[in-house]
Design a protein around this motif. Sequence first.
Motif, PDB file in Angstrom:
ATOM      1  N   GLN A   1       0.592  -4.981  -1.254  1.00 29.02           N
ATOM      2  CA  GLN A   1       1.479  -3.917  -0.812  1.00 29.02           C
ATOM      3  C   GLN A   1       2.368  -4.395   0.340  1.00 29.02           C
ATOM      4  O   GLN A   1       1.932  -5.209   1.172  1.00 29.02           O
ATOM      5  CB  GLN A   1       0.670  -2.691  -0.360  1.00 29.02           C
ATOM      6  N   MET A   2       3.588  -3.883   0.392  1.00 36.02           N
ATOM      7  CA  MET A   2       4.491  -4.263   1.471  1.00 36.02           C
ATOM      8  C   MET A   2       3.910  -3.896   2.833  1.00 36.02           C
ATOM      9  O   MET A   2       4.098  -4.628   3.824  1.00 36.02           O
ATOM     10  CB  MET A   2       5.857  -3.594   1.287  1.00 36.02           C
ATOM     11  N   SER A   3       3.149  -2.807   2.905  1.00 31.86           N
ATOM     12  CA  SER A   3       2.538  -2.407   4.178  1.00 31.86           C
ATOM     13  C   SER A   3       1.525  -3.460   4.649  1.00 31.86           C
ATOM     14  O   SER A   3       1.400  -3.719   5.852  1.00 31.86           O
ATOM     15  CB  SER A   3       1.843  -1.047   4.032  1.00 31.86           C
ATOM     16  N   PHE A  47       1.713  -6.694   3.849  1.00 31.44           N
ATOM     17  CA  PHE A  47       2.571  -7.817   4.221  1.00 31.44           C
ATOM     18  C   PHE A  47       3.086  -7.628   5.652  1.00 31.44           C
ATOM     19  O   PHE A  47       3.028  -8.538   6.486  1.00 31.44           O
ATOM     20  CB  PHE A  47       3.725  -7.885   3.230  1.00 31.44           C
ATOM     21  N   GLU A  48       3.548  -6.416   5.960  1.00 31.04           N
ATOM     22  CA  GLU A  48       4.077  -6.114   7.288  1.00 31.04           C
ATOM     23  C   GLU A  48       2.979  -6.216   8.347  1.00 31.04           C
ATOM     24  O   GLU A  48       3.200  -6.747   9.441  1.00 31.04           O
ATOM     25  CB  GLU A  48       4.696  -4.719   7.301  1.00 31.04           C
TER      26      GLU A  48
END
Length: 217
Positions: A83-85, A87-88
Amino acid sequence: MKVLLLEDEYSLRISIKEFLEELDFDVDCFSNGDDALDAIYDTRYDVLLLDVNVPGINGFDLLKTVRKDGFKIPAIFMTSLTQMSDFEEGYKAGCCDYIRKPFDLVELQLRITQVCKSFYYKNRNKLDLGEGLRYDTEKHKLSFQGDEIVLSKTEHQILEVLLRHKEQAVSITTFQDEIWGEYVDPANIRVQINNLRKKLPVDIIKNRRGVGYIIER
């Protein structure tokens, strides 16, 4: 190079360890985040390879903890979280790279090499290029025997690309990607590189015909 590997999947942990040791890396393996955290405080590591979902403290919180305590060690997350979250969060925790499982071991090797080159370059204030030639990476100033050598913006960028890839030939395509972000006439790039070379009192930039340009010292 001494590596800390935090990975709770046994087969993957052993595969990574054996692969890196064949390349002359010294690898300490852990399956529990708490044990890995203790090791970081006891041993000097050159790079951290961290899974996220492991027993004990998770990889994200481990890296946040060591960063808070001032440890400047390049870190790569290896995780199935996509998920991009996630990754962030990984980058906010202080990682230098984030590799999603499954991955090829050769890709991991290349990422380790590039991350370490980039990290240790950025964290050295002054690079000694030999014979009195120095580059200040914080002030972006080149000097020879204490006197500044004035470079254009593009010449600075070319020099920094070469230093990031020190002892590795840099192709024209790499210059295009890292400086301009688009296609630029190779002849124009070569002119800029030659202009930079003319300003240097020490011949440190070599042309590897058909391959690219390299700083060998």
